[in-house]
Motif scaffolding. Structure first.
Motif, PDB file in Angstrom:
ATOM      1  N   GLU A  82       0.834  -1.208   0.000  1.00  0.00           N
ATOM      2  CA  GLU A  82       0.000   0.000   0.000  1.00  0.00           C
ATOM      3  C   GLU A  82       0.865   1.252   0.000  1.00  0.00           C
ATOM      4  O   GLU A  82       1.925   1.282   0.613  1.00  0.00           O
ATOM      5  CB  GLU A  82      -0.881   0.050   1.252  1.00  0.00           C
ATOM      6  CG  GLU A  82      -1.995  -0.939   1.267  1.00  0.00           C
ATOM      7  CD  GLU A  82      -2.821  -0.864   2.536  1.00  0.00           C
ATOM      8  OE1 GLU A  82      -3.890  -1.495   2.542  1.00  0.00           O
ATOM      9  OE2 GLU A  82      -2.416  -0.216   3.525  1.00  0.00           O
ATOM     10  N   ASP A  83       0.359   2.290  -0.639  1.00  0.00           N
ATOM     11  CA  ASP A  83       0.943   3.618  -0.575  1.00  0.00           C
ATOM     12  C   ASP A  83       0.023   4.443   0.320  1.00  0.00           C
ATOM     13  O   ASP A  83      -1.123   4.720  -0.064  1.00  0.00           O
ATOM     14  CB  ASP A  83       1.019   4.223  -1.973  1.00  0.00           C
ATOM     15  CG  ASP A  83       1.592   5.628  -1.990  1.00  0.00           C
ATOM     16  OD1 ASP A  83       1.533   6.327  -0.947  1.00  0.00           O
ATOM     17  OD2 ASP A  83       2.076   6.036  -3.065  1.00  0.00           O
ATOM     18  N   PRO A  84       0.452   4.821   1.526  1.00  0.00           N
ATOM     19  CA  PRO A  84      -0.428   5.530   2.456  1.00  0.00           C
ATOM     20  C   PRO A  84      -1.043   6.804   1.875  1.00  0.00           C
ATOM     21  O   PRO A  84      -2.181   7.139   2.187  1.00  0.00           O
ATOM     22  CB  PRO A  84       0.480   5.848   3.645  1.00  0.00           C
ATOM     23  CG  PRO A  84       1.574   4.834   3.569  1.00  0.00           C
ATOM     24  CD  PRO A  84       1.765   4.559   2.107  1.00  0.00           C
ATOM     25  N   LEU A  90      -8.771   7.151  -1.080  1.00  0.00           N
ATOM     26  CA  LEU A  90      -9.637   6.127  -1.676  1.00  0.00           C
ATOM     27  C   LEU A  90     -10.980   6.021  -0.950  1.00  0.00           C
ATOM     28  O   LEU A  90     -11.075   6.283   0.245  1.00  0.00           O
ATOM     29  CB  LEU A  90      -8.931   4.773  -1.671  1.00  0.00           C
ATOM     30  CG  LEU A  90      -7.669   4.707  -2.525  1.00  0.00           C
ATOM     31  CD1 LEU A  90      -6.998   3.345  -2.369  1.00  0.00           C
ATOM     32  CD2 LEU A  90      -7.960   4.997  -3.989  1.00  0.00           C
ATOM     33  N   ASP A  91     -11.989   5.605  -1.698  1.00  0.00           N
ATOM     34  CA  ASP A  91     -13.351   5.459  -1.184  1.00  0.00           C
ATOM     35  C   ASP A  91     -13.682   3.969  -1.091  1.00  0.00           C
ATOM     36  O   ASP A  91     -13.995   3.329  -2.097  1.00  0.00           O
ATOM     37  CB  ASP A  91     -14.325   6.181  -2.118  1.00  0.00           C
ATOM     38  CG  ASP A  91     -15.774   6.095  -1.674  1.00  0.00           C
ATOM     39  OD1 ASP A  91     -16.084   5.382  -0.697  1.00  0.00           O
ATOM     40  OD2 ASP A  91     -16.614   6.747  -2.318  1.00  0.00           O
ATOM     41  N   GLY A  92     -13.599   3.424   0.120  1.00  0.00           N
ATOM     42  CA  GLY A  92     -13.863   2.003   0.328  1.00  0.00           C
ATOM     43  C   GLY A  92     -15.267   1.595  -0.065  1.00  0.00           C
ATOM     44  O   GLY A  92     -15.474   0.533  -0.651  1.00  0.00           O
ATOM     45  N   ASP A 108     -16.644   5.207   9.114  1.00  0.00           N
ATOM     46  CA  ASP A 108     -15.691   5.942   9.955  1.00  0.00           C
ATOM     47  C   ASP A 108     -14.616   5.040  10.571  1.00  0.00           C
ATOM     48  O   ASP A 108     -14.128   5.309  11.665  1.00  0.00           O
ATOM     49  CB  ASP A 108     -16.424   6.712  11.061  1.00  0.00           C
ATOM     50  CG  ASP A 108     -17.409   7.734  10.495  1.00  0.00           C
ATOM     51  OD1 ASP A 108     -17.087   8.362   9.470  1.00  0.00           O
ATOM     52  OD2 ASP A 108     -18.495   7.877  11.078  1.00  0.00           O
ATOM     53  N   ALA A 109     -14.248   3.978   9.861  1.00  0.00           N
ATOM     54  CA  ALA A 109     -13.197   3.077  10.353  1.00  0.00           C
ATOM     55  C   ALA A 109     -11.822   3.696  10.116  1.00  0.00           C
ATOM     56  O   ALA A 109     -11.675   4.643   9.353  1.00  0.00           O
ATOM     57  CB  ALA A 109     -13.304   1.729   9.652  1.00  0.00           C
ATOM     58  N   ARG A 110     -10.819   3.126  10.730  1.00  0.00           N
ATOM     59  CA  ARG A 110      -9.463   3.660  10.619  1.00  0.00           C
ATOM     60  C   ARG A 110      -8.760   3.257   9.329  1.00  0.00           C
ATOM     61  O   ARG A 110      -7.659   3.723   9.049  1.00  0.00           O
ATOM     62  CB  ARG A 110      -8.637   3.253  11.836  1.00  0.00           C
ATOM     63  CG  ARG A 110      -8.498   1.770  12.025  1.00  0.00           C
ATOM     64  CD  ARG A 110      -7.963   1.477  13.425  1.00  0.00           C
ATOM     65  NE  ARG A 110      -7.763   0.078  13.616  1.00  0.00           N
ATOM     66  CZ  ARG A 110      -6.589  -0.537  13.485  1.00  0.00           C
ATOM     67  NH1 ARG A 110      -5.518   0.141  13.186  1.00  0.00           N
ATOM     68  NH2 ARG A 110      -6.495  -1.828  13.674  1.00  0.00           N
ATOM     69  N   HIS A 111      -9.363   2.394   8.532  1.00  0.00           N
ATOM     70  CA  HIS A 111      -8.833   1.988   7.221  1.00  0.00           C
ATOM     71  C   HIS A 111      -9.997   2.050   6.245  1.00  0.00           C
ATOM     72  O   HIS A 111     -11.096   1.589   6.568  1.00  0.00           O
ATOM     73  CB  HIS A 111      -8.265   0.566   7.310  1.00  0.00           C
ATOM     74  CG  HIS A 111      -7.498   0.140   6.107  1.00  0.00           C
ATOM     75  ND1 HIS A 111      -8.102  -0.261   4.940  1.00  0.00           N
ATOM     76  CD2 HIS A 111      -6.154   0.066   5.889  1.00  0.00           C
ATOM     77  CE1 HIS A 111      -7.173  -0.594   4.053  1.00  0.00           C
ATOM     78  NE2 HIS A 111      -5.978  -0.401   4.605  1.00  0.00           N
ATOM     79  N   PRO A 112      -9.801   2.615   5.047  1.00  0.00           N
ATOM     80  CA  PRO A 112     -10.935   2.795   4.124  1.00  0.00           C
ATOM     81  C   PRO A 112     -11.575   1.492   3.655  1.00  0.00           C
ATOM     82  O   PRO A 112     -12.700   1.508   3.162  1.00  0.00           O
ATOM     83  CB  PRO A 112     -10.335   3.572   2.948  1.00  0.00           C
ATOM     84  CG  PRO A 112      -8.871   3.350   3.030  1.00  0.00           C
ATOM     85  CD  PRO A 112      -8.549   3.130   4.484  1.00  0.00           C
ATOM     86  N   TRP A 158      -7.354  -5.516   5.325  1.00  0.00           N
ATOM     87  CA  TRP A 158      -6.059  -6.074   4.987  1.00  0.00           C
ATOM     88  C   TRP A 158      -5.140  -4.927   4.588  1.00  0.00           C
ATOM     89  O   TRP A 158      -5.500  -4.112   3.741  1.00  0.00           O
ATOM     90  CB  TRP A 158      -6.191  -7.076   3.836  1.00  0.00           C
ATOM     91  CG  TRP A 158      -7.132  -8.187   4.169  1.00  0.00           C
ATOM     92  CD1 TRP A 158      -8.425  -8.326   3.749  1.00  0.00           C
ATOM     93  CD2 TRP A 158      -6.869  -9.297   5.017  1.00  0.00           C
ATOM     94  NE1 TRP A 158      -8.978  -9.458   4.287  1.00  0.00           N
ATOM     95  CE2 TRP A 158      -8.041 -10.078   5.074  1.00  0.00           C
ATOM     96  CE3 TRP A 158      -5.756  -9.713   5.747  1.00  0.00           C
ATOM     97  CZ2 TRP A 158      -8.129 -11.249   5.815  1.00  0.00           C
ATOM     98  CZ3 TRP A 158      -5.847 -10.878   6.482  1.00  0.00           C
ATOM     99  CH2 TRP A 158      -7.024 -11.637   6.506  1.00  0.00           C
ATOM    100  N   SER A 159      -3.953  -4.857   5.188  1.00  0.00           N
ATOM    101  CA  SER A 159      -3.025  -3.762   4.933  1.00  0.00           C
ATOM    102  C   SER A 159      -1.626  -4.316   4.681  1.00  0.00           C
ATOM    103  O   SER A 159      -0.970  -4.816   5.607  1.00  0.00           O
ATOM    104  CB  SER A 159      -3.015  -2.802   6.132  1.00  0.00           C
ATOM    105  OG  SER A 159      -2.129  -1.739   5.911  1.00  0.00           O
TER     106      SER A 159
END
Length: 184
Positions: A82-84, A90-92, A108-112, A158-159
């Protein structure tokens, strides 16, 4: 991205075991709303118990995140690092909408791409490494090649914070919570 060889067995008219299909898996999904990720479907079963005769091409039609009702899906997902900076824009919800699953994104999660599916997912990391993010950072876990996850309908993302592509094989089985089952 990788192409996967998909071999499907069956029986001839006399009941002898044969290879019915030996091809490259042709149903995959790559999208600009989730750059660096490719999902490849190998098999969809639309019921339990699963039938083991019939057509060898079960992965047709729209690419959907969830397994069929009372069924399962077998797929691999490739996650490039991933590129932070890209991730921040990005729009999950839009990415998951392309798989019929916009409602599965955690608001409103911490990852999209934090999401939840109504399925029991069996996963094995085939190569690379990846962080499985949970609701709270202290519950996050770094997974490496050979690690296995049983994902039971929980919020997760997944990150890939590493330097190489991570490939995970998944079997998603349609599921329900005990609470939901008791209400039926």
């Amino acid at each position: 991205m990788r192409e996967f060889r998909r071999v499907v067995t069956g029986h001839d008219a006399g009941g002898k075991a044969i290879i019915e299909s030996d091809t490259v898996a042709a149903q995959y999904l790559e999208r600009p709303n989730r750059p660096g990720v490719r999902l490849t479907n190998f098999w969809l079963s639309d019921g339990t118990p699963a039938e083991y005769d019939g057509p060898t091409e079960t992965c047709t039609g729209d690419f959907i995140l969830h397994p069929p009702a009372n069924g399962s899906v077998f797929r691999c997902v490739e996650f490039k690092p991933e590129d932070p900076e890209v991730l921040a824009g990005l729009d999950g919800r839009a990415a998951f909408a392309e798989m019929g699953a916009a409602a599965n994104i955690v608001k409103d999660a911490r990852h999209p791409f934090m999401h939840r599916t109504d399925s029991l997912d069996y996963a094995i990391v085939l190569s690379g490494e990846i962080w499985m993010l949970m609701d709270a950072p202290e519950d996050d876990v770094l997974l490496k090649a050979g690690d296995v996850v049983i994902q039971r309908g929980t919020n997760h993302a997944w990150s890939n914070r590493g330097s190489e592509t991570c490939i995970i094989a998944f079997v998603l089985v349609d599921g329900v919570t005990r609470r939901d089952a008791a209400e039926d």
